[in-house]
Design a protein around this motif. Sequence first.
Motif, PDB file in Angstrom:
ATOM      1  N   UNK A 318      26.806  93.267  68.939  1.00 29.06           N
ATOM      2  CA  UNK A 318      27.460  94.564  69.113  1.00 29.06           C
ATOM      3  C   UNK A 318      27.421  94.990  70.588  1.00 29.06           C
ATOM      4  N   UNK A 319      26.278  94.752  71.253  1.00 29.60           N
ATOM      5  CA  UNK A 319      26.154  95.112  72.676  1.00 29.60           C
ATOM      6  C   UNK A 319      27.182  94.373  73.524  1.00 29.60           C
ATOM      7  N   UNK A 320      27.387  93.105  73.249  1.00 28.01           N
ATOM      8  CA  UNK A 320      28.380  92.325  73.996  1.00 28.01           C
ATOM      9  C   UNK A 320      29.772  92.930  73.851  1.00 28.01           C
ATOM     10  N   UNK A 321      30.097  93.363  72.653  1.00 28.67           N
ATOM     11  CA  UNK A 321      31.419  93.952  72.407  1.00 28.67           C
ATOM     12  C   UNK A 321      31.574  95.293  73.105  1.00 28.67           C
ATOM     13  N   UNK A 322      30.520  96.093  73.079  1.00 33.83           N
ATOM     14  CA  UNK A 322      30.577  97.400  73.749  1.00 33.83           C
ATOM     15  C   UNK A 322      30.797  97.228  75.252  1.00 33.83           C
ATOM     16  N   UNK A 323      30.058  96.285  75.862  1.00 30.29           N
ATOM     17  CA  UNK A 323      30.191  96.045  77.301  1.00 30.29           C
ATOM     18  C   UNK A 323      31.599  95.592  77.669  1.00 30.29           C
ATOM     19  N   UNK A 325      34.264  96.563  76.064  1.00 27.06           N
ATOM     20  CA  UNK A 325      35.191  97.550  75.479  1.00 27.06           C
ATOM     21  C   UNK A 325      35.920  96.975  74.259  1.00 27.06           C
ATOM     22  N   UNK A 326      35.174  96.202  73.457  1.00 24.59           N
ATOM     23  CA  UNK A 326      35.655  95.647  72.186  1.00 24.59           C
ATOM     24  C   UNK A 326      36.781  94.636  72.359  1.00 24.59           C
ATOM     25  N   UNK A 327      36.895  94.075  73.573  1.00 27.34           N
ATOM     26  CA  UNK A 327      37.916  93.042  73.755  1.00 27.34           C
ATOM     27  C   UNK A 327      37.437  91.698  73.232  1.00 27.34           C
ATOM     28  N   UNK A 328      36.099  91.518  73.138  1.00 36.20           N
ATOM     29  CA  UNK A 328      35.555  90.262  72.636  1.00 36.20           C
ATOM     30  C   UNK A 328      34.433  89.765  73.519  1.00 36.20           C
ATOM     31  N   UNK A 329      34.001  88.507  73.297  1.00 34.97           N
ATOM     32  CA  UNK A 329      32.946  87.887  74.099  1.00 34.97           C
ATOM     33  C   UNK A 329      33.159  86.379  74.071  1.00 34.97           C
ATOM     34  N   UNK A 354      36.187  77.652  78.022  1.00 36.43           N
ATOM     35  CA  UNK A 354      35.968  79.108  77.994  1.00 36.43           C
ATOM     36  C   UNK A 354      36.891  79.735  76.955  1.00 36.43           C
ATOM     37  N   UNK A 355      36.297  80.284  75.931  1.00 38.76           N
ATOM     38  CA  UNK A 355      37.067  80.895  74.837  1.00 38.76           C
ATOM     39  C   UNK A 355      36.533  82.306  74.613  1.00 38.76           C
ATOM     40  N   UNK A 356      37.417  83.294  74.645  1.00 37.42           N
ATOM     41  CA  UNK A 356      37.030  84.672  74.346  1.00 37.42           C
ATOM     42  C   UNK A 356      37.273  84.911  72.857  1.00 37.42           C
ATOM     43  N   UNK A 357      36.195  85.138  72.146  1.00 35.72           N
ATOM     44  CA  UNK A 357      36.272  85.333  70.698  1.00 35.72           C
ATOM     45  C   UNK A 357      36.613  86.783  70.371  1.00 35.72           C
ATOM     46  N   UNK A 358      37.394  86.967  69.339  1.00 34.02           N
ATOM     47  CA  UNK A 358      37.708  88.326  68.901  1.00 34.02           C
ATOM     48  C   UNK A 358      36.478  88.938  68.224  1.00 34.02           C
ATOM     49  N   UNK A 359      36.391  90.283  68.136  1.00 35.78           N
ATOM     50  CA  UNK A 359      35.186  90.949  67.633  1.00 35.78           C
ATOM     51  C   UNK A 359      34.666  90.435  66.302  1.00 35.78           C
ATOM     52  N   UNK A 458      40.334  77.628  62.121  1.00 41.84           N
ATOM     53  CA  UNK A 458      41.590  77.818  62.865  1.00 41.84           C
ATOM     54  C   UNK A 458      41.422  78.865  63.964  1.00 41.84           C
ATOM     55  N   UNK A 459      42.017  78.586  65.123  1.00 45.12           N
ATOM     56  CA  UNK A 459      41.891  79.509  66.261  1.00 45.12           C
ATOM     57  C   UNK A 459      42.523  80.870  65.984  1.00 45.12           C
ATOM     58  N   UNK A 460      43.414  80.920  65.035  1.00 45.89           N
ATOM     59  CA  UNK A 460      44.027  82.216  64.705  1.00 45.89           C
ATOM     60  C   UNK A 460      42.990  83.220  64.230  1.00 45.89           C
ATOM     61  N   UNK A 461      41.825  82.740  63.776  1.00 46.95           N
ATOM     62  CA  UNK A 461      40.764  83.632  63.322  1.00 46.95           C
ATOM     63  C   UNK A 461      39.769  83.970  64.437  1.00 46.95           C
ATOM     64  N   UNK A 462      39.822  83.190  65.526  1.00 44.56           N
ATOM     65  CA  UNK A 462      38.804  83.344  66.560  1.00 44.56           C
ATOM     66  C   UNK A 462      39.307  83.928  67.876  1.00 44.56           C
ATOM     67  N   UNK A 463      40.552  83.679  68.229  1.00 48.65           N
ATOM     68  CA  UNK A 463      41.052  84.110  69.543  1.00 48.65           C
ATOM     69  C   UNK A 463      41.072  85.624  69.662  1.00 48.65           C
TER      70      UNK A 463
END
Length: 481
Positions: A318-323, A325-329, A354-359, A458-463
């Motif tokens: 949760x801290x990663x997402x807050x930092x 602004x909920x764009x991901x990590x 390098x992959x930015x995962x969705x929340x 599938x990346x559609x669930x992670x991007x």
Amino acid sequence: MNIPQQDVVVPLHALEPQASHWREVLMVLPAAIYTTDMSGRITFYNEAAAELWGHRPRIGQDEWCGSWRLRWPDGTPMKHEECPMAVALREEREVRGSEAIAERPDGTRVPFLAFPTPLRDRSGKMIGALNMLVDLSTQKKREESQQLLSAIVESSDDAIVSKDLGGIIRSWNKGAERLFGYTARETIGKPITMLIPEDRQNEEPGIIERIRKGERVDHYETVRLRKDGSKVSISLTVSPIKDSTGRVIGASKIARDISERKESQHRILMLMREVNHRVKNQYAVILSMIRETSKRSRDSLEFEKQVRNRIMALARSHDLLVLAEWRGATVFELLLAQVKPFGNEDCITMSGPSIVLQPNAVQYLGIAFHELATNSAKYGALSAFGGTIKVEWTLERDSEGKKSFCLSWAELGGPAVAEVTEHGFGKIVLEKVTPTALGGVGAVTYAPDGVTWTLRAPMTYLEASAEDDERGPELIAAALS
């Protein structure tokens, strides 16, 4: 038409028959007046002159002018014998509107205009001069105020515009040019409605009506048009402009661009909605964790410790997402955050794009990494000297060009591992909860040299650009049932 100037001569004999009467008249005049003889010695001055000078000169002794000190208009010192009265006496002519500054004994300075005029006897011989001094202090202050106001208006970042009561633009500063895109030449003389969108044209009559009543419109938020046709959110302050009699003759408008503020407010609102959604999601996950942990814990202390650790793992994600602004990590950030509390992160090697995962992916992969790290710290590579963990992830494409995320967590050098037959919470998370939430499949293998967990989704669930799947709590409930 140019009219040649002529000396205005005051004949002394015209004053002589009623000398005392004229003296009384001159004494009460509001204008500063004094006289001198031909040598420049002061022979008379009225109260207005004494007030302007700030002191009383000595009759028959002080010369040329009653000022304590004199200065030129630029502030440099002026000798008394250089003053306008001295010039008039020396050249035997009147001097019209010569400017100078009188410095009082207290240091204050009074700018004035001098009008020395020759005095003559019955034969026409010049025997002295009369001088009238016009105090310019008020006028100078007004000019300075106007110059200061003009400078403020021109340098202001806000758009400052004036208009008459007919709504016609009369002035336009640089701030208005920057905000709306029009130059002063393009707007002055045109109706202010050129800036108002069609659906807001009804605002102007109401504003004008309030201005006619002498009212001020404070911080009115609205939308206006730029030259390129785009709309801009502004905060508008409108004040009446009055003439010298107090009659309202127009209005001044100050417009401030609040687009960034509106955008920020929108982002905050969206973030609050996101947080609200996330909190509800976290509650569902936590409740599921508590329920499943309670089924498998044999004593209350162990139960409390497991629940606390799992909630803390969720908090780290949760801290990663807050930092962000909920764009991901990124996968790297998430792995490091979940493994670091166990103190042996140097034993872990990580490699992958390098992959930015969705929340949603951050939350469920975070749970999986926590369970793996917890198990490793108790029984696996992190519990033994020389043990290592290798985490790799790749992106693969199938024949249709669709991308899949493939991750492997492999432990080496730890204690001998026996296959786990009991379906504990960690195993359920790794084989059901996380894979199901990410639309993929996961498997845990127990090789003698260490545990290996693989995930394919599938990346559609992670991007981070993908739609966030809100079915997480339902998927967890189904996986745990």
